[in-house]
Design an enzyme around this catalytic site. Structure first.
Site, PDB file in Angstrom:
ATOM      1  N   GLU A 118      13.003  -9.395   0.930  1.00  0.00           N
ATOM      2  CA  GLU A 118      12.195  -8.269   1.443  1.00  0.00           C
ATOM      3  C   GLU A 118      12.972  -6.986   1.161  1.00  0.00           C
ATOM      4  OE1 GLU A 118      11.777  -8.424   5.687  1.00  0.00           O
ATOM      5  OE2 GLU A 118      10.807  -6.466   5.796  1.00  0.00           O
TER       6      GLU A 118
ATOM      7  N   ARG B 277      13.303   4.626  11.978  1.00  0.00           N
ATOM      8  CA  ARG B 277      12.097   5.463  11.993  1.00  0.00           C
ATOM      9  C   ARG B 277      11.243   5.140  13.227  1.00  0.00           C
ATOM     10  NH1 ARG B 277       9.469   4.964   6.281  1.00  0.00           N
ATOM     11  NH2 ARG B 277       8.240   6.720   7.113  1.00  0.00           N
TER      12      ARG B 277
ATOM     13  N   PRO C 196       0.780  -1.228   0.000  1.00  0.00           N
ATOM     14  CA  PRO C 196       0.000   0.000   0.000  1.00  0.00           C
ATOM     15  C   PRO C 196       0.819   1.290   0.000  1.00  0.00           C
ATOM     16  CG  PRO C 196      -0.191  -1.143   2.105  1.00  0.00           C
ATOM     17  CD  PRO C 196       0.484  -2.084   1.152  1.00  0.00           C
ATOM     18  N   ASN C 197       0.300   2.236  -0.757  1.00  0.00           N
ATOM     19  CA  ASN C 197       0.812   3.610  -0.858  1.00  0.00           C
ATOM     20  C   ASN C 197       2.079   3.736  -1.704  1.00  0.00           C
ATOM     21  OD1 ASN C 197      -1.256   4.738   0.882  1.00  0.00           O
ATOM     22  ND2 ASN C 197      -0.217   3.679   2.551  1.00  0.00           N
TER      23      ASN C 197
ATOM     24  N   TYR D 287      10.936   9.122   0.904  1.00  0.00           N
ATOM     25  CA  TYR D 287      10.936   8.115  -0.167  1.00  0.00           C
ATOM     26  C   TYR D 287      11.531   8.609  -1.481  1.00  0.00           C
ATOM     27  CZ  TYR D 287       7.898   5.700   3.098  1.00  0.00           C
ATOM     28  OH  TYR D 287       7.405   5.086   4.215  1.00  0.00           O
TER      29      TYR D 287
ATOM     30  N   ALA E 212       3.423  -0.960   4.700  1.00  0.00           N
ATOM     31  CA  ALA E 212       2.988  -1.034   6.106  1.00  0.00           C
ATOM     32  C   ALA E 212       2.615  -2.455   6.532  1.00  0.00           C
ATOM     33  CB  ALA E 212       1.816  -0.085   6.338  1.00  0.00           C
TER      34      ALA E 212
ATOM     35  N   ASN F   3       8.134  -5.551  -1.362  1.00  0.00           N
ATOM     36  CA  ASN F   3       8.088  -4.440  -0.422  1.00  0.00           C
ATOM     37  C   ASN F   3       6.669  -4.413   0.134  1.00  0.00           C
ATOM     38  OD1 ASN F   3       7.988  -2.127   1.046  1.00  0.00           O
ATOM     39  ND2 ASN F   3       9.052  -0.852  -0.459  1.00  0.00           N
TER      40      ASN F   3
ATOM     41  N   ARG G 123       4.551  11.068  -2.387  1.00  0.00           N
ATOM     42  CA  ARG G 123       4.408  10.626  -1.002  1.00  0.00           C
ATOM     43  C   ARG G 123       5.687  10.935  -0.215  1.00  0.00           C
ATOM     44  NH1 ARG G 123       4.666   4.365   1.075  1.00  0.00           N
ATOM     45  NH2 ARG G 123       4.181   4.853   3.242  1.00  0.00           N
TER      46      ARG G 123
ATOM     47  N   HIS H 128      12.975  -2.507   1.264  1.00  0.00           N
ATOM     48  CA  HIS H 128      12.393  -1.230   1.703  1.00  0.00           C
ATOM     49  C   HIS H 128      13.204  -0.078   1.125  1.00  0.00           C
ATOM     50  CE1 HIS H 128       9.747  -3.265   4.469  1.00  0.00           C
ATOM     51  NE2 HIS H 128      10.778  -4.010   4.824  1.00  0.00           N
TER      52      HIS H 128
HETATM   53  C1  DQA Z   1       8.484   1.033   3.419  1.00  0.00           C
HETATM   54  C2  DQA Z   1       8.639   1.253   4.928  1.00  0.00           C
HETATM   55  C3  DQA Z   1       7.333   0.993   5.651  1.00  0.00           C
HETATM   56  O1  DQA Z   1       7.476   1.217   7.033  1.00  0.00           O
HETATM   57  C4  DQA Z   1       6.239   1.919   5.129  1.00  0.00           C
HETATM   58  O2  DQA Z   1       5.010   1.598   5.742  1.00  0.00           O
HETATM   59  C5  DQA Z   1       6.125   1.910   3.650  1.00  0.00           C
HETATM   60  C6  DQA Z   1       7.350   1.880   2.850  1.00  0.00           C
HETATM   61  C7  DQA Z   1       9.751   1.413   2.640  1.00  0.00           C
HETATM   62  O3  DQA Z   1       9.869   1.000   1.498  1.00  0.00           O
HETATM   63  O4  DQA Z   1      10.622   2.107   3.169  1.00  0.00           O
HETATM   64  O5  DQA Z   1       5.038   2.049   3.100  1.00  0.00           O
HETATM   65  O6  DQA Z   1       8.222  -0.334   3.189  1.00  0.00           O
END
Ligand code: DQA
Length: 144
Positions: free
Chosen positions: A93, A102, A5-6, A18, A72, A69, A13, A95
Site C-alpha cells: 500500500e 492529516r 480516485p483523483n 501532493y 480515498a 494507492n 490537485r 501514499h
Molecule cells: C492519498 C491519501 C488519501 O487520504 C487521499 O484520499 C488520496 C491520496 C495519498 O497518496 O497521499 O487521494 O492516498
C-alpha cells in the site's frame, strides 16, 4: 501499480499536499525505477471503485504483485479490502502524503491489514520505495 480516485489530477490537485509532479511524471518515474529493478511496471489509474476491483482480480488471477494507492478508498472501501485479501503475490500500500498526519478520517486504512506493508509520506518516492519492497519480496519468495 494501481491508483484510485483523483490521482489522475496530480500536478493540479492540492500541490501543497501532493506536489507539482503530474500523473505522467509518476508513470515515468515508476517505469524507470522498474527498469533498474528488473521489474516490468504497468501503471493504471481510475476514479471507479468497480474498475479498481476488476484490476485487482486481474492481477490476482495472473499472480502479479501489486503496489496500490487506493486514494480515498483506503479509508472506507471494504469491497476493495476484500478483493486485495485474495492476493496471490506481494502487495504494498502506498501514499504520497502522510494520511496519519492529516484529517482524522484518513487515519484509518481498511486495506493495510491485508498488505505486506505500507509506505507513506515520501511524495513520488513512496512509489519507488514500494517497488523496491516488491522486488525484495519477490526475491525472498523465489528463494524460499
Ligand atoms: C492519498 C491519501 C488519501 O487520504 C487521499 O484520499 C488520496 C491520496 C495519498 O497518496 O497521499 O487521494 O492516498
Amino acid at each position: 501499480m494501481l491508483n484510485g480516485p483523483n490521482l489522475g489530477r496530480l500536478g493540479v490537485r492540492e500541490p501543497d499536499v501532493y506536489g507539482s509532479a503530474t500523473f505522467d511524471d509518476l508513470v515515468e518515474t515508476c517505469r524507470a525505477t522498474g527498469r533498474t529493478l528488473g521489474l516490468h511496471v504497468e501503471v493504471r489509474q481510475t476514479d471507479s471503485e468497480a474498475e479498481l476491483i476488476e484490476w485487482v482480480h486481474e492481477a490476482i488471477d495472473a499472480r502479479i504483485a501489486l503496489v496500490v494507492n487506493p486514494a480515498a478508498f483506503t479509508h472506507y472501501s471494504y469491497a476493495l479490502r476484500d478483493a486485495l485479501a485474495m492476493r496471490t503475490a506481494p502487495l504494498v500500500e502506498v501514499h504520497i502524503s502522510t494520511p496519519a498526519a492529516r484529517e482524522s478520517f484518513r487515519h484509518t486504512s481498511v486495506v493495510a491489514a491485508v498488505a505486506d506493508g505500507t509506505i507513506a509520506g515520501f511524495g513520488l518516492a513512496s512509489y519507488q520505495l514500494a517497488l523496491q519492497a516488491v522486488a525484495g519480496l519477490l526475491r525472498a519468495g523465489a528463494s524460499s
